[in-house]
Design a protein around this motif. Structure first.
Motif, PDB file in Angstrom:
ATOM      1  N   TYR A 152       0.725  -0.976   0.002  1.00 36.15           N
ATOM      2  CA  TYR A 152       0.100   0.055  -0.052  1.00 36.15           C
ATOM      3  C   TYR A 152       0.992   1.393   0.036  1.00 36.15           C
ATOM      4  CZ  TYR A 152       1.051  -0.113   5.063  1.00 36.15           C
ATOM      5  OH  TYR A 152       1.574  -0.334   6.248  1.00 36.15           O
ATOM      6  N   THR A 153       2.137   1.198   0.219  1.00 31.59           N
ATOM      7  CA  THR A 153       3.081   2.357   0.203  1.00 31.59           C
ATOM      8  C   THR A 153       3.330   2.910  -1.092  1.00 31.59           C
ATOM      9  OG1 THR A 153       5.243   1.004   0.312  1.00 31.59           O
ATOM     10  CG2 THR A 153       3.985   1.473   2.281  1.00 31.59           C
ATOM     11  N   LYS A 154       3.188   1.910  -2.006  1.00 29.64           N
ATOM     12  CA  LYS A 154       3.284   2.185  -3.632  1.00 29.64           C
ATOM     13  C   LYS A 154       2.217   1.947  -4.366  1.00 29.64           C
ATOM     14  CE  LYS A 154       8.024   0.478  -3.400  1.00 29.64           C
ATOM     15  NZ  LYS A 154       9.226  -0.373  -3.892  1.00 29.64           N
ATOM     16  N   ASN A 155       1.049   1.557  -4.104  1.00 26.09           N
ATOM     17  CA  ASN A 155      -0.111   1.324  -4.703  1.00 26.09           C
ATOM     18  C   ASN A 155      -1.383   1.894  -3.918  1.00 26.09           C
ATOM     19  OD1 ASN A 155       1.111  -0.340  -7.197  1.00 26.09           O
ATOM     20  ND2 ASN A 155       1.597  -1.460  -5.184  1.00 26.09           N
ATOM     21  N   LYS A 156      -2.297   2.537  -4.716  1.00 24.34           N
ATOM     22  CA  LYS A 156      -3.552   2.980  -4.124  1.00 24.34           C
ATOM     23  C   LYS A 156      -4.379   1.972  -4.143  1.00 24.34           C
ATOM     24  CE  LYS A 156      -6.648   5.880  -2.164  1.00 24.34           C
ATOM     25  NZ  LYS A 156      -6.170   6.229  -1.008  1.00 24.34           N
ATOM     26  N   LEU A 157      -4.832   1.224  -3.044  1.00 24.12           N
ATOM     27  CA  LEU A 157      -5.731   0.177  -2.891  1.00 24.12           C
ATOM     28  C   LEU A 157      -7.173   0.466  -2.308  1.00 24.12           C
ATOM     29  CD1 LEU A 157      -2.882  -2.246  -1.102  1.00 24.12           C
ATOM     30  CD2 LEU A 157      -3.396  -1.954  -3.597  1.00 24.12           C
ATOM     31  N   LYS A 158      -7.975  -0.648  -2.431  1.00 22.21           N
ATOM     32  CA  LYS A 158      -9.069  -0.749  -2.096  1.00 22.21           C
ATOM     33  C   LYS A 158      -9.466  -2.095  -1.246  1.00 22.21           C
ATOM     34  CE  LYS A 158     -14.154  -0.766  -3.284  1.00 22.21           C
ATOM     35  NZ  LYS A 158     -15.312  -0.716  -4.469  1.00 22.21           N
TER      36      LYS A 158
END
Length: 325
Positions: A152-158
């Motif tokens: 999640y530090t590099k990718n926007k997640l749901k």
């Protein structure tokens, strides 16, 4: 004195410290370095810790006893049939006595009010190992697991929660929002999230640029989700309502049809134990499932809690090599 009661009681930075510390101890534990093991084993050598468990447990007990042993402490399991807590002795008396003899208390109880009573009267840190309102250790391990698989530090997640409005999602939702993960919570019609959790979640979401959506549509929640999460539909103590609950949760089983709405690279999570009505075998045992990594990470979440709240006495600024006297 700092106690671990819920994730919403922590600042964003404090929660991230716990996740990072869990990650650190996982690497330390698995590296096989004997000198590192010896260095950590003396941190609580000669100390004892109480496990006051009013509910059955597999992962919580194994992970807690393992974490305490890692640091050299002697865990004492005190089940509901082992001590007088709330039976022939008041919470106040039991808490005063037990806390005078141990370095910390892990408490897996029924009502949140019981955790509050313990924190009110204990002379040592209380670590909430589950109550009917919160499950913070599970949230720590869940965020670590998501970080390992999707970062999640590099990718926007749901993250999409498909299931009951319970203690697990109360802490997991706040935890996700604290690290910038969007959260979509879907519960059956007639089951609503606690308003205080929603209010707290909205405040955290606003501060971190994340989103919190609450719906009664499982497909809406699952659409575009990177992580699908569920939990038991029938909690311990609710077995009497099994037939009615299963009827209410129709359409909320995580199966191939529901997963088709998610991101193609979605991951599936479940804190266990799992039942077929919650998720089908083809999803639970698929390559998308990270439930067993998630379960293992409970050990390192417990290590992080012991390190911060017990060894370093609630000082989140202290590193894993610091021991405060």
């Amino acid at each position: 004195m700092r106690h671990l009661v819920s994730i919403k009681d922590l600042t964003d930075k404090e929660f991230q410290v716990l996740v990072d510390r869990a990650e650190y101890y996982k690497k330390t534990f698995k590296c096989g370095d004997l000198s590192a093991a010896q260095k950590n084993h003396v941190k609580l050598l000669g100390k004892t810790a109480a496990l006051i468990f009013s509910k059955r447990s597999t992962r919580t007990r194994v992970s807690t006893e393992g974490a305490l042993s890692f640091f050299g402490a002697q865990p004492m399991f005190l089940g509901k049939d082992d001590i007088q807590l709330g039976v022939n002795e008041s919470f106040y008396d039991t808490t005063r006595v037990v806390s005078s003899m141990v370095s910390c208390i892990f408490a897996r109880v029924n009502k949140h009010s019981e955790i509050q009573e313990l924190t009110k009267h204990s002379s040592v840190p209380i670590i909430n190992s589950l109550c009917d309102m919160f499950h913070p250790l599970q949230a720590i391990c869940d965020i670590l697991t998501i970080k390992e698989h999707l970062d999640y530090t590099k990718n926007k997640l749901k993250v999409a929660w498909i299931g009951d409005a319970n203690n697990v999602i109360n802490d997991m939702a706040i935890a996700c929002l604290k690290v910038g993960i969007d959260v979509s919570i879907s519960t059956p019609s007639g089951i609503e999230m606690d308003p205080e959790i929603i209010k707290a979640g909205q405040e955290v979401a606003k501060a971190n640029g994340s989103k919190l959506i609450v719906t009664h549509s499982s497909t809406e929640a699952a659409t575009g989700a990177n992580v699908l999460v569920t939990d038991t539909f029938i909690s311990m103590g609710e077995e009497y309502a099994r037939v009615a609950k299963l009827k209410q949760f129709q359409g909320f089983q995580i199966n191939s049809e529901l997963c088709s709405y998610a991101d193609p690279n979605y991951k599936f999570m479940h804190c266990l134990p799992r039942h077929h009505e919650e998720v089908t075998d083809d999803i639970f045992y698929s390559d998308h499932s990270i439930v067993f990594d998630e379960a293992e990470n409970r050990l390192y979440a417990a290590m992080a809690a012991v390190d911060v709240f017990v060894i370093n006495k609630g000082n989140f600024s202290a590193g894993p090599d610091d021991i405060l006297n």
